[in-house]
Design a protein around this motif. Structure first.
Motif, short mmCIF file in Angstrom:
data_model
loop_
_atom_site.label_atom_id
_atom_site.label_comp_id
_atom_site.label_asym_id
_atom_site.label_seq_id
_atom_site.Cartn_x
_atom_site.Cartn_y
_atom_site.Cartn_z
N TRP A 4 0.81 -1.22 0.00
CA TRP A 4 0.00 0.00 0.00
C TRP A 4 0.85 1.27 0.00
O TRP A 4 0.36 2.36 -0.26
CB TRP A 4 -0.92 0.03 1.23
N GLU A 30 -3.40 7.79 -3.35
CA GLU A 30 -4.46 8.64 -2.78
C GLU A 30 -3.87 9.72 -1.86
O GLU A 30 -4.48 10.78 -1.67
CB GLU A 30 -5.44 7.78 -1.98
N ARG A 67 -2.85 5.73 7.75
CA ARG A 67 -3.46 5.61 6.43
C ARG A 67 -3.18 4.25 5.79
O ARG A 67 -3.35 4.08 4.59
CB ARG A 67 -2.96 6.75 5.53
N GLN A 70 -4.91 2.62 2.57
CA GLN A 70 -4.98 3.52 1.43
C GLN A 70 -3.71 3.35 0.59
O GLN A 70 -2.72 2.77 1.05
CB GLN A 70 -5.11 4.98 1.89
N THR A 71 -3.72 3.88 -0.63
CA THR A 71 -2.50 3.88 -1.43
C THR A 71 -1.74 5.17 -1.13
O THR A 71 -2.24 6.27 -1.36
CB THR A 71 -2.81 3.79 -2.93
#
Length: 405
Positions: A4, A30, A67, A70-71
């Protein structure tokens, strides 16, 4: 967990210089993290979440971990694994969860410009370290590459070179390597006074000693006069024997208990850049001697603990080796040190009084090990002639803690 996090090295040529893989990882992220300089390279209409590195760095790494899932893409200068943020991130995040795409490091680019072999030089980063860190590498014809903290670093390095008898050394400042603003500035330490420099620079040094300079060896047994001390100094010959008995290995941690002026811990650290040491000393003047000596001799990262053993040892990390050069008669000191020592670790004690010898003999009966007696005589003047002056004999005990107690 699926990858990620991507960590992308970026050069002075910015986004345009990224490989297709790096550009793909950046495009699908992201969240983007980087320095202000890196984030400014992104298009102005890029509305994705962005985080600039804060101080301390760990606070931003905590934000990155929040996070997870998320990417996330981290932009870093050059090679993130060469004195870069990639090293810090791998201490907190498994490599299986991230993809690292390096760009050429400043060291690789500098070698390409200068025609140097990267394998034959010593490299340093002064971005968060004292300039005295480079002192261990000063030797005639040595070549050094240094990542500067900012535009003042070249002046500080030139000042240190002059102080250490290397004023004739050649200095090359390489700015903005790999970019359209790349610039090289040449000079020598003893005439250096250039102020108009960029914060983003790398230093290349060719060491040249001044007449009469005697460089310090990196092997154990520095001259006694290399140290500031008040007489509480393990003499050169005994120090050499003691360090060979302690047998430092890269990455190992030493406790220097009753450190005096810090000579044992300092030479332990000088043996390899990854060695670690803690000097424990209660005397205020000697604590200052330790700090001064560590800085002067190129190991400012020596950790110094002010306090009296054994109380001062309670919260310290587990050592691979312990040296006791003073205070061995303190109640239960050897019991605590033996208990703290990691399995396979070495305990070395130098005793010079009858009382300390008695304690050493007691613990030798308990734990075994090796006992030697060191007697040194130095030739000194007796009128017009030379005679032998003996130093105080030292009884040395070494014990290795069993792998299983």
């Amino acid at each position: 967990m699926q990858m990620w996090l991507s960590v992308i090295g970026i050069g002075e040529d910015g986004i345009a210089g990224l490989s297709q893989i790096a550009r793909s990882l950046l495009d699908r992220a992201e969240v983007i993290i980087g320095g202000d300089r890196h984030l400014a390279m992104l298009p102005k209409d890029d509305w994705r979440e962005k985080l600039a590195w804060s101080s301390p760095l760990e606070a931003t790494i905590d934000e990155i971990l929040r996070r997870r899932g998320q990417t996330v893409c981290v932009l870093a200068s050059g090679d993130p694994m060469c004195h870069g943020v990639g090293v810090t991130l791998t201490r907190r995040i498994p490599i299986s969860e991230m993809m690292i795409i390096p760009a050429p490091s400043a060291f690789s680019l500098a070698c390409a410009r200068l025609g140097w072999s990267l394998a034959e030089i010593e490299t340093f980063s002064l971005t968060n370290r004292s300039v005295s860190t480079i002192a261990t590498a000063l030797a005639p014809n040595a070549r050094l590459l240094i990542l500067s903290a900012n535009k003042t670093t070249p002046n500080h390095v030139a000042e240190l070179l002059n102080q250490r008898g290397f004023g004739r050394s050649k200095i090359t400042v390489l700015e903005h390597l790999g970019g359209t603003q790349e610039r090289h500035i040449d000079g020598t330490a003893n005439t250096w006074g250039i102020q108009d420099l960029s914060d983003l620079n790398t230093l290349a040094i060719v060491c040249r000693s001044d007449p009469g300079t005697v460089p310090l060896s990196r092997t154990v047994g520095l001259p006694d006069d290399a140290y500031h001390h008040d007489g509480q100094l393990t003499k050169r010959e005994v120090r050499s024997i003691t360090l060979s008995t302690l047998a430092p290995l890269p990455g190992e941690l030493l406790w220097d208990v009753g450190a005096g002026c810090g000579s044992i811990a300092i030479e332990w650290l000088r043996s390899h850049p990854r060695c670690r040491a803690i000097a424990i000393e209660r005397h205020p003047t000697r604590l200052q001697y330790i700090a001064d000596n560590a800085s002067d001799l190129g190991v400012p990262h020596l950790k110094i603990v002010a306090g009296e053993a054994p109380a001062a040892l309670q919260a310290l990390p587990q050592p691979d080796a312990i040296f006791i050069g003073g205070g061995v008669t303190a109640d239960r000191l050897l019991d605590l040190c033996w208990s703290a020592l990691c399995p396979g670790g070495r305990l070395v004690v130098n005793a010079v009084t009858i009382e300390s010898e008695q304690i050493v003999l007691h613990y030798h009966r308990l734990y075994g090990g090796d006992l030697i007696r060191v007697g040194i005589q130095r030739a000194e003047a007796i009128g017009a002639f030379l005679g032998w002056k003996p130093l105080i004999p030292v009884t040395q005990w070494k014990a290795v803690k069993p792998l299983t107690d």
